[in-house]
Scaffold this active site. Sequence first.
Site, PDB file in Angstrom:
ATOM      1  N   HIS A  14     -10.875  -7.302  -2.998  1.00 51.59           N
ATOM      2  CA  HIS A  14     -10.503  -7.205  -1.589  1.00 51.59           C
ATOM      3  C   HIS A  14     -11.392  -8.085  -0.709  1.00 51.59           C
ATOM      4  CE1 HIS A  14      -7.367  -4.437   0.002  1.00 51.59           C
ATOM      5  NE2 HIS A  14      -7.853  -4.796   1.171  1.00 51.59           N
ATOM      6  N   TYR A  35       0.880  -1.156   0.000  1.00 51.59           N
ATOM      7  CA  TYR A  35       0.000   0.000   0.000  1.00 51.59           C
ATOM      8  C   TYR A  35       0.922   1.211   0.000  1.00 51.59           C
ATOM      9  CZ  TYR A  35      -3.855  -3.020   1.614  1.00 51.59           C
ATOM     10  OH  TYR A  35      -4.807  -3.995   1.731  1.00 51.59           O
ATOM     11  N   ASP A  55      -7.271  -1.647  -5.486  1.00 55.11           N
ATOM     12  CA  ASP A  55      -8.727  -1.580  -5.275  1.00 55.11           C
ATOM     13  C   ASP A  55      -9.093  -0.940  -3.952  1.00 55.11           C
ATOM     14  OD1 ASP A  55      -7.999  -3.515  -3.465  1.00 55.11           O
ATOM     15  OD2 ASP A  55      -9.188  -5.123  -4.329  1.00 55.11           O
TER      16      ASP A  55
END
Length: 519
Positions: free
Chosen positions: A367, A243, A271
């Site tokens: 996710h 991330y 996403d």
Amino acid sequence: MGSVIPAHEVAAHRTADDLWTVVDGEVYDLTEFALEHPGGLDILLRYAGRDATAAYTAVHSASLIKNALPTSKRIGALDRYTIPSSWSSPEIPAPTQSSTQRPPLDSLISTYDFAAAGRATFAPKTRAFVTSAATDLHTYHRNSAAFADIGLRPRVLTDVSSVSIRTTMLGRAVASPIFASPTSLGKTVHPEGEKELARACSALGIAQAVSTSASYPLDEIMSCVPTTPSGQEKSIPVFFQLYVDKNRSRSEALLRRAGELGISGLILTVDAPVPGKREADERVRVSDDSSVASPMTGASAANDSKGGALGRVMGKYIDASVSWGDIRWLRRHLPPGTPVILKGIQTAADARMAVEAGVDVVMVSNHGGRSLDTAPATVLVLLELQRCCPEVFDRVEVWVDGGVMRGTDVFKALCLGARAVGIGRGMLYGLNYGEEGVKRYVESEFYLEALLCCDGSCADMLRFPVLNDELETTMKMCGVTSLSQVHPGLLNTLAVDHLIPTSDDHPYAKWRPSMRSKI
């Protein structure tokens, strides 16, 4: 440095301006660090001037404080003979403690059994974190339901006395197309967290993806994976999932370190530019004794006016400005040739753009239904890619995760072009029982040496529950003996074909040309 410090001297340093604490028998000066502690000053003051070991080790790697603080902040060793009985930290329960006893591992024969055991025995906050999904849970449920809506078309009278589920991921041999998708905060499920998962994946011969939000540093997790006999690489592919941090320099440092450690590829999650709203996780607030944290990001759990969702609170560092041009930025901070995987592709249009951007893997994912509710089920996205941009499967590898609960689900994903199938939550349900639980969730008996048998003579070593065995059974029932033989013709998709776009253009654009500029 190196002194023996009596307890009464430690106890004299218990304010924000003068803060000492003890972790694992070592006395540390946290005064300068306190104001920038990701978990806030309050949690440090709670254990100021006394032993914080129980609270610390419940959620942190033992080596984190030693690596994170300068050596000058280590005051010395605690003189244990001077500790008063009233001075110890409050007892912190183990992450998996519950009033319900776990059923015996050998009684679990399906992934649903593991999920039920986890829901019954996880600590309340762990249960809320692992099982929660976005808002009304439509995508979460559709992920699995869509697999069930697709039928199988068995072929018969093929010699299926011996089948192989071996395959490759980016050229690396693996024992199964199943791999461990990146999941956060494994230590909330098991004290060894992602390290224990690494041991299990190594024993199984399957790939592991390690999240930026793991409970342990990447170094420690990868140290649990043995190297190949040549010593040139890890025995299994290990991918690092990123991330991007708003402070890009932190992500750049993580990328450089991941490259130095020899990761098999970089997974960029696309996403979740912001955390999804997971109401079950919000409702179970973080306890006062909790200090759940991620060593690679510095994020720490806390409550606020919205609730206490671990995913949201610990995802505040995520940079929402990440865009297609940042793929070049990623590559600049990785060793040349490091594969890049985009995780979170949910439309044919973005799959095509990913290929043009030069990525090595398109990973279809929503996710696990945790980001955007009513997003499409992942197996339906595979169908969209097959219909709208089939060339993607020829140019890059396609991976998928989300909603996989049976070996038949794995088989269907492979028939629709997926090279590998990720399991996220399921690995955490297996981790509830440690390494042996993960191994049973995928396959109860596997010997790493089997990978080294080039002639297939070790095939009899690869046996039994749960997912791999179900996958093998499905292959035999469908007349398939190797994964190279799977294809869409083994499926009946008529029940869902009407849900699949016929092109990657928005259908309404044909009706109202003025909308094209808004798509």
